[in-house]
Design an enzyme around this catalytic site. Sequence first.
Site, PDB file in Angstrom:
ATOM      1  N   ALA A 140       0.828  -1.202   0.000  1.00 23.37           N
ATOM      2  CA  ALA A 140       0.000   0.000   0.000  1.00 23.37           C
ATOM      3  C   ALA A 140       0.863   1.253   0.000  1.00 23.37           C
ATOM      4  O   ALA A 140       1.988   1.258   0.514  1.00 23.37           O
ATOM      5  CB  ALA A 140      -0.914   0.003   1.223  1.00 23.37           C
ATOM      6  N   GLY A 190       0.885  -5.818   0.504  1.00 21.72           N
ATOM      7  CA  GLY A 190      -0.153  -5.918  -0.516  1.00 21.72           C
ATOM      8  C   GLY A 190       0.372  -6.394  -1.854  1.00 21.72           C
ATOM      9  O   GLY A 190      -0.376  -6.976  -2.645  1.00 21.72           O
ATOM     10  N   GLU A 227       0.294 -10.054  -1.547  1.00 22.89           N
ATOM     11  CA  GLU A 227      -1.111 -10.464  -1.544  1.00 22.89           C
ATOM     12  C   GLU A 227      -1.676 -10.461  -2.960  1.00 22.89           C
ATOM     13  O   GLU A 227      -2.474 -11.334  -3.335  1.00 22.89           O
ATOM     14  CB  GLU A 227      -1.923  -9.534  -0.637  1.00 22.89           C
ATOM     15  CG  GLU A 227      -1.620  -9.734   0.844  1.00 22.89           C
ATOM     16  CD  GLU A 227      -2.379  -8.768   1.728  1.00 22.89           C
ATOM     17  OE1 GLU A 227      -3.141  -9.230   2.600  1.00 22.89           O
ATOM     18  OE2 GLU A 227      -2.218  -7.542   1.550  1.00 22.89           O
ATOM     19  N   GLU A 242       3.367  -6.731   7.417  1.00 23.60           N
ATOM     20  CA  GLU A 242       2.457  -5.777   8.063  1.00 23.60           C
ATOM     21  C   GLU A 242       2.604  -5.706   9.576  1.00 23.60           C
ATOM     22  O   GLU A 242       2.360  -4.646  10.180  1.00 23.60           O
ATOM     23  CB  GLU A 242       1.000  -6.117   7.703  1.00 23.60           C
ATOM     24  CG  GLU A 242       0.586  -5.742   6.288  1.00 23.60           C
ATOM     25  CD  GLU A 242       0.938  -6.826   5.273  1.00 23.60           C
ATOM     26  OE1 GLU A 242       0.491  -6.729   4.125  1.00 23.60           O
ATOM     27  OE2 GLU A 242       1.680  -7.777   5.630  1.00 23.60           O
TER      28      GLU A 242
END
Length: 313
Positions: A115, A160, A163, A183
């Site tokens: 992110a 992310g 992911e 994270e």
Amino acid sequence: RLRLAAAAAATSAALGRTGHRAPPLRGGVVAASVPSAGRSYGSQAKEEEELRVRYLDDEHKGIVVLGLNRSHAKNALSKNLVKMMSKAVDALKSDKKVRTVVFRSEVPGIFCAGADLKERAKMHSSEVSSFVSRARATINELANLPVPTIAAIDGTALGGGLELALACDIRVAASSAKMGLVETKLAIIPGAGGTQRLPRTIGVSLAKELIFSARIVDGEEAKSIGLISHVVEQNEAGDAAYRRALALAREFLPQGPVAMRVAKLAINQGMEVDLVTGLAIEEACYAQTIPTKDRIEGLLAFKEKRPPRYKGE
């Protein structure tokens, strides 16, 4: 019988979903042996460079490449980039000419840094929640594309970014690539599917270890633990994983398009249920391939000892 009926109904409904059809994306690219350039998707000059969507031609016809291109932010997922990804995926899922999607980076040395934390720092708390939900939904849409998807990881994929790769069916990485769900270093947890897809990929215990420690692994270790399917030595151009992904995608192209879509559906749905229900799902999916023109063409081509000419019908 009840399980079979329920599975058949769910599968038929899933097969019948096409979603909203967005304006078609067309790159008009004449591909070289390893395509690397094409027309972008978007309307504004600055925005259209953040996500490049290319429909390849010649021996790569049927392959679509989604290229992240936010070099100034290490391909970090911003609100605009997530919005563009969602638009692109929405168009791809209803395009019958698409046979395989390759997700890559156009920026050397980086796949996706996760992110965009600089952008997030300027958001109100309510905006952060909305952004995470939108990112999660977009990555889920990518995972649910009816065609095979391949993540070509030629650089760093963190948070992310990993992911995003985990949502693809197959992952290929350069040995020098770095991957991790980091994270917990920020006192949060993976919020776009990482806590669910990583255990399903490498096992529960090892997934917990990697998430708890925020450990980063290279391509070789990622291959050894099953995080990726293929590892390749990086080349001078920095696109070794992309080249390997294209080679894999070309292996998929000759197969029956309907069969490929239904096979993916059967596998995805079957992995979430017990074996008996999974076998019922397979039976229901198999039935979807019987009346197709592609199946008739496949049998005829086999009889005539020639390559089949599938039309995805």
